[in-house]
Design an enzyme around this catalytic site. Structure first.
Site, PDB file in Angstrom:
ATOM      1  N   LYS A   1       0.836  -1.208   0.000  1.00 19.25           N
ATOM      2  CA  LYS A   1       0.000   0.000   0.000  1.00 19.25           C
ATOM      3  C   LYS A   1       0.872   1.260   0.000  1.00 19.25           C
ATOM      4  O   LYS A   1       0.644   2.173  -0.791  1.00 19.25           O
ATOM      5  CB  LYS A   1      -0.912  -0.041   1.239  1.00 19.25           C
ATOM      6  CG  LYS A   1      -1.901   1.101   1.338  1.00 19.25           C
ATOM      7  CD  LYS A   1      -3.110   0.685   2.155  1.00 19.25           C
ATOM      8  CE  LYS A   1      -2.883   0.724   3.655  1.00 19.25           C
ATOM      9  NZ  LYS A   1      -2.760   2.092   4.198  1.00 19.25           N
ATOM     10  N   SER A   2       1.874   1.299   0.882  1.00 21.53           N
ATOM     11  CA  SER A   2       2.729   2.501   0.964  1.00 21.53           C
ATOM     12  C   SER A   2       3.389   2.784  -0.382  1.00 21.53           C
ATOM     13  O   SER A   2       3.469   3.933  -0.830  1.00 21.53           O
ATOM     14  CB  SER A   2       3.842   2.296   1.992  1.00 21.53           C
ATOM     15  OG  SER A   2       3.327   2.301   3.288  1.00 21.53           O
TER      16      SER A   2
ATOM     17  N   GLY B   1      -4.607   8.228   5.626  1.00 22.35           N
ATOM     18  CA  GLY B   1      -3.670   9.197   6.194  1.00 22.35           C
ATOM     19  C   GLY B   1      -2.506   9.446   5.258  1.00 22.35           C
ATOM     20  O   GLY B   1      -2.005  10.585   5.144  1.00 22.35           O
TER      21      GLY B   1
ATOM     22  N   ARG C   1      -7.756  12.556  12.849  1.00 25.32           N
ATOM     23  CA  ARG C   1      -6.321  12.264  12.984  1.00 25.32           C
ATOM     24  C   ARG C   1      -5.482  13.550  12.952  1.00 25.32           C
ATOM     25  O   ARG C   1      -5.797  14.491  12.224  1.00 25.32           O
ATOM     26  CB  ARG C   1      -5.894  11.267  11.894  1.00 25.32           C
ATOM     27  CG  ARG C   1      -6.644   9.942  12.092  1.00 25.32           C
ATOM     28  CD  ARG C   1      -6.211   8.898  11.124  1.00 25.32           C
ATOM     29  NE  ARG C   1      -4.845   8.478  11.350  1.00 25.32           N
ATOM     30  CZ  ARG C   1      -4.176   7.660  10.533  1.00 25.32           C
ATOM     31  NH1 ARG C   1      -4.766   7.192   9.444  1.00 25.32           N
ATOM     32  NH2 ARG C   1      -2.945   7.322  10.795  1.00 25.32           N
TER      33      ARG C   1
ATOM     34  N   SER D   1       8.013   9.355  11.743  1.00 23.59           N
ATOM     35  CA  SER D   1       6.859   9.085  10.887  1.00 23.59           C
ATOM     36  C   SER D   1       7.256   9.234   9.425  1.00 23.59           C
ATOM     37  O   SER D   1       7.729  10.281   9.000  1.00 23.59           O
ATOM     38  CB  SER D   1       5.739  10.083  11.219  1.00 23.59           C
ATOM     39  OG  SER D   1       4.860  10.209  10.124  1.00 23.59           O
TER      40      SER D   1
ATOM     41  N   ASP E   1       2.453  -0.913  11.968  1.00 23.71           N
ATOM     42  CA  ASP E   1       1.108  -1.274  11.505  1.00 23.71           C
ATOM     43  C   ASP E   1       0.710  -2.688  11.910  1.00 23.71           C
ATOM     44  O   ASP E   1      -0.434  -3.093  11.685  1.00 23.71           O
ATOM     45  CB  ASP E   1       1.027  -1.143   9.976  1.00 23.71           C
ATOM     46  CG  ASP E   1       1.038   0.315   9.550  1.00 23.71           C
ATOM     47  OD1 ASP E   1       0.724   1.194  10.383  1.00 23.71           O
ATOM     48  OD2 ASP E   1       1.380   0.585   8.377  1.00 23.71           O
TER      49      ASP E   1
ATOM     50  N   LYS F   1      -3.827   6.018  15.045  1.00 25.75           N
ATOM     51  CA  LYS F   1      -3.937   5.345  13.739  1.00 25.75           C
ATOM     52  C   LYS F   1      -5.407   5.379  13.290  1.00 25.75           C
ATOM     53  O   LYS F   1      -6.177   6.183  13.794  1.00 25.75           O
ATOM     54  CB  LYS F   1      -3.391   3.915  13.848  1.00 25.75           C
ATOM     55  CG  LYS F   1      -1.891   3.875  14.112  1.00 25.75           C
ATOM     56  CD  LYS F   1      -1.110   4.434  12.942  1.00 25.75           C
ATOM     57  CE  LYS F   1       0.369   4.487  13.212  1.00 25.75           C
ATOM     58  NZ  LYS F   1       1.105   5.154  12.135  1.00 25.75           N
TER      59      LYS F   1
ATOM     60  N   ARG G   1      -5.659   2.179  18.439  1.00 24.32           N
ATOM     61  CA  ARG G   1      -5.482   0.720  18.401  1.00 24.32           C
ATOM     62  C   ARG G   1      -5.137   0.113  19.756  1.00 24.32           C
ATOM     63  O   ARG G   1      -5.274  -1.102  19.931  1.00 24.32           O
ATOM     64  CB  ARG G   1      -4.440   0.342  17.341  1.00 24.32           C
ATOM     65  CG  ARG G   1      -4.988   0.523  15.940  1.00 24.32           C
ATOM     66  CD  ARG G   1      -4.017   0.176  14.845  1.00 24.32           C
ATOM     67  NE  ARG G   1      -4.685   0.261  13.546  1.00 24.32           N
ATOM     68  CZ  ARG G   1      -4.066   0.385  12.386  1.00 24.32           C
ATOM     69  NH1 ARG G   1      -2.741   0.439  12.344  1.00 24.32           N
ATOM     70  NH2 ARG G   1      -4.750   0.444  11.263  1.00 24.32           N
TER      71      ARG G   1
ATOM     72  N   ARG H   1      -7.285  -2.952   9.964  1.00 26.78           N
ATOM     73  CA  ARG H   1      -6.332  -3.885  10.585  1.00 26.78           C
ATOM     74  C   ARG H   1      -6.904  -4.506  11.866  1.00 26.78           C
ATOM     75  O   ARG H   1      -6.544  -5.626  12.223  1.00 26.78           O
ATOM     76  CB  ARG H   1      -4.996  -3.189  10.849  1.00 26.78           C
ATOM     77  CG  ARG H   1      -4.333  -2.720   9.550  1.00 26.78           C
ATOM     78  CD  ARG H   1      -2.848  -2.481   9.711  1.00 26.78           C
ATOM     79  NE  ARG H   1      -2.351  -1.560   8.696  1.00 26.78           N
ATOM     80  CZ  ARG H   1      -2.071  -1.874   7.442  1.00 26.78           C
ATOM     81  NH1 ARG H   1      -2.237  -3.108   7.019  1.00 26.78           N
ATOM     82  NH2 ARG H   1      -1.618  -0.959   6.598  1.00 26.78           N
TER      83      ARG H   1
HETATM   84  C1  S3P Z   1       2.804   4.965   6.232  1.00 29.00           C
HETATM   85  C2  S3P Z   1       3.474   5.322   7.376  1.00 29.00           C
HETATM   86  C3  S3P Z   1       3.040   4.940   8.728  1.00 29.00           C
HETATM   87  C4  S3P Z   1       2.041   3.793   8.683  1.00 29.00           C
HETATM   88  C5  S3P Z   1       0.982   3.993   7.651  1.00 29.00           C
HETATM   89  C6  S3P Z   1       1.604   4.113   6.275  1.00 29.00           C
HETATM   90  C7  S3P Z   1       3.316   5.436   4.932  1.00 29.00           C
HETATM   91  O1  S3P Z   1       2.399   6.045   9.348  1.00 29.00           O
HETATM   92  O2  S3P Z   1       1.449   3.613   9.960  1.00 29.00           O
HETATM   93  O3  S3P Z   1       0.070   2.915   7.653  1.00 29.00           O
HETATM   94  O4  S3P Z   1       2.896   4.911   3.888  1.00 29.00           O
HETATM   95  O5  S3P Z   1       4.159   6.331   4.936  1.00 29.00           O
HETATM   96  P1  S3P Z   1       3.240   7.158  10.165  1.00 29.00           P
HETATM   97  O6  S3P Z   1       4.132   7.838   9.243  1.00 29.00           O
HETATM   98  O7  S3P Z   1       2.187   8.075  10.721  1.00 29.00           O
HETATM   99  O8  S3P Z   1       3.943   6.391  11.226  1.00 29.00           O
END
Ligand code: S3P
Length: 441
Positions: free
Chosen positions: A22-23, A103, A131, A175, A323, A350, A354, A396
């Protein structure tokens, strides 16, 4: 699909390929949209979250075509072609951009929008609107963007971009979303922008930008990017998502006599905390066929049923598995002894809180859980009790509780399970395929 019922009793067996990461799928759309020319991205994740990113860039005039073979489970045929228009090629969207539950869409996109010569409004669903966005508003404002938000720094965000100046930003939170937002804004600056993190967050943005020709310098916890780079288009294949594979890794460990092979899984070292944690708990997980695909480490994971024991989890491991804590809680609930998770207060912000949601749902299954401000203490149990579970709209949480259901007596129902589609359409089908193979054995 708003409710699912689960009561498998057979071992899990066979091979699966987790859905695309996904990222990386988000980043592939964003960066190729502002690259010069035609990018090809294979094995793109067709789930609600990355589709929010795709929709946002289409709203800003980017031509993105999806192959007709586009399947929910992801495959080489899930090909998208993005016609990038360069750093300044985005056009003002005619409407508010809806980031849905994502997010990553809202925070990373804000970085790119900070450098545009137009204004945009970003909103999202109820979860996303609760958030914290101050973490990106502060550095992007320091760089020169004007951002209005709801009181306390919550969405919707109204972003007026403009000429930005480079900064060196010491982020109070580790982050990848914050780091990436600043790096994206850094592309629009004359000069070098630096982010210093308290811990090393996932580095997909750095890897992809480097592959596209940007000048990225990494020194320990410091990442710098030289602005005004011309980004070359991508020709890449997205690896499988370890955060989605996580549910099957834990399922294979918990259900007696199971053995599964999880193929083509991303094992970027900034994301493999789950494997480290489970191995500390006594898990039998073997990495096979390790290779590098489009600049990201990938492996096949062989997982066998194992007896797990409770451990203390804290420090750097938390960030590398951020995650995966919902499903780590399930492994802890079935382990022998106590598991203590600390240093994980980010879990409170999140898609749901969680710490609170996992504690509440595990208690329904007769597990003793103590909530800490920054984690949980979970007392493992031989047998879990079936229950009616709430997802709290968190994909999740829903999938983790589905895995807990495999280890419970009786039938468990998970309400409001449609949220699974934000990251993993086809999750239940994949679980059923492993159970069918287990029955045949
Ligand atoms: C992500 C970073 C993480 C992760 C999120 C995806 C990303 O969040 O929890 O599911 O794709 O950069 P944070 O950057 O807030 O830790």
């Amino acid at each position: 699909m708003s409710r699912i019922s689960i009561k498998y009793r057979d071992p899990l067996s066979g091979e699966i390929t987790p859905p695309p990461d996904k990222s990386i799928s988000h980043r592939a759309i964003m960066l190729s949209s502002i690259a010069e020319g035609k990018s090809i991205v294979r094995n793109f994740l067709r789930a609600e979250d990355p589709l929010s990113t795709l929709g946002a860039f289409r709203q800003m005039g980017i031509d993105i075509k999806c192959s007709s073979q586009f399947s929910v489970l992801g495959s080489q045929d899930n090909e998208i072609v993005i016609h990038g228009r360069g750093l300044t090629g985005l056009t003002e969207p005619g409407d508010v951009i809806d980031c849905g539950n994502s997010g990553t869409t809202m925070r990373l996109l804000s970085g790119a929008l900070a450098g545009q010569d137009f204004s945009t409004t970003l909103t999202g669903d109820a979860s996303l609107r609760s958030r914290p966005m101050q973490r990106i508003i502060r550095p992007l404002t320091e760089m020169g963007a004007v951002i209005e938000s709801e009181k306390g720094g919550y969405p919707p965000l109204r972003i007026r971009g403009g000429q930005l100046k480079p900064i060196t930003y010491k982020s109070p939170v580790a982050s990848a979303q914050v780091k990436s937002a600043i790096m994206l804004a850094g592309l629009y600056c004359n000069g070098t922008t630096t982010v210093i993190e308290p811990g090393r967050s996932r580095d997909h943005t750095e890897r992809m930008l480097r592959a596209m020709g940007a000048e990225i310098d990494i020194k320990n916890l410091e990442v710098s990017i030289k602005g005004r780079a011309t980004l070359n288009p991508l020709d890449m294949t997205v690896p499988g998502d370890i955060s989605s594979a996580a549910f099957f890794i834990v399922a294979g460990l918990l259900v007696p006599h199971s053995e599964i092979l999880i193929k083509n899984t991303g094992v970027n070292p900034t994301r493999t905390g789950l494997i480290d944690i489970l191995e500390m708990m006594g898990a039998d997980i073997r990495l096979e066929n390790e290779r590098v695909v489009s600049g990201e480490p990938v492996a096949d994971l062989n997982v066998k049923h194992s007896r797990l024991k409770g451990i203390d989890i804290g420090g750097d491991l938390v960030l590398k598995a951020i995650d995966e804590f919902p499903v780590i809680c399930i492994a802890a609930a079935k382990a022998e002894g106590k598991t203590k998770i600390t240093g994980a207060k980010e879990l409170r912000v999140k898609e749901s809180d969680r710490i609170a949601t996992m504690a509440a749902e595990l208690r329904k299954m007769n597990v003793d859980v103590e909530e800490l401000a920054d984690g949980l203490i979970i007392e493992g149990r031989e047998k879990l009790r079936a229950a009616v579970i709430q997802s709290h709209g968190d994909h999740r949480v829903a999938m983790s509780m589905a895995i807990a259901a495999l280890a419970a007596q009786g039938e468990t129902t998970i309400e409001d399970a449609g949220c699974i589609d934000t990251s993993f359409p086809g999750f239940i089908k994949m679980l059923e395929s492993l159970e069918r193979k287990g029955k045949e054995k």
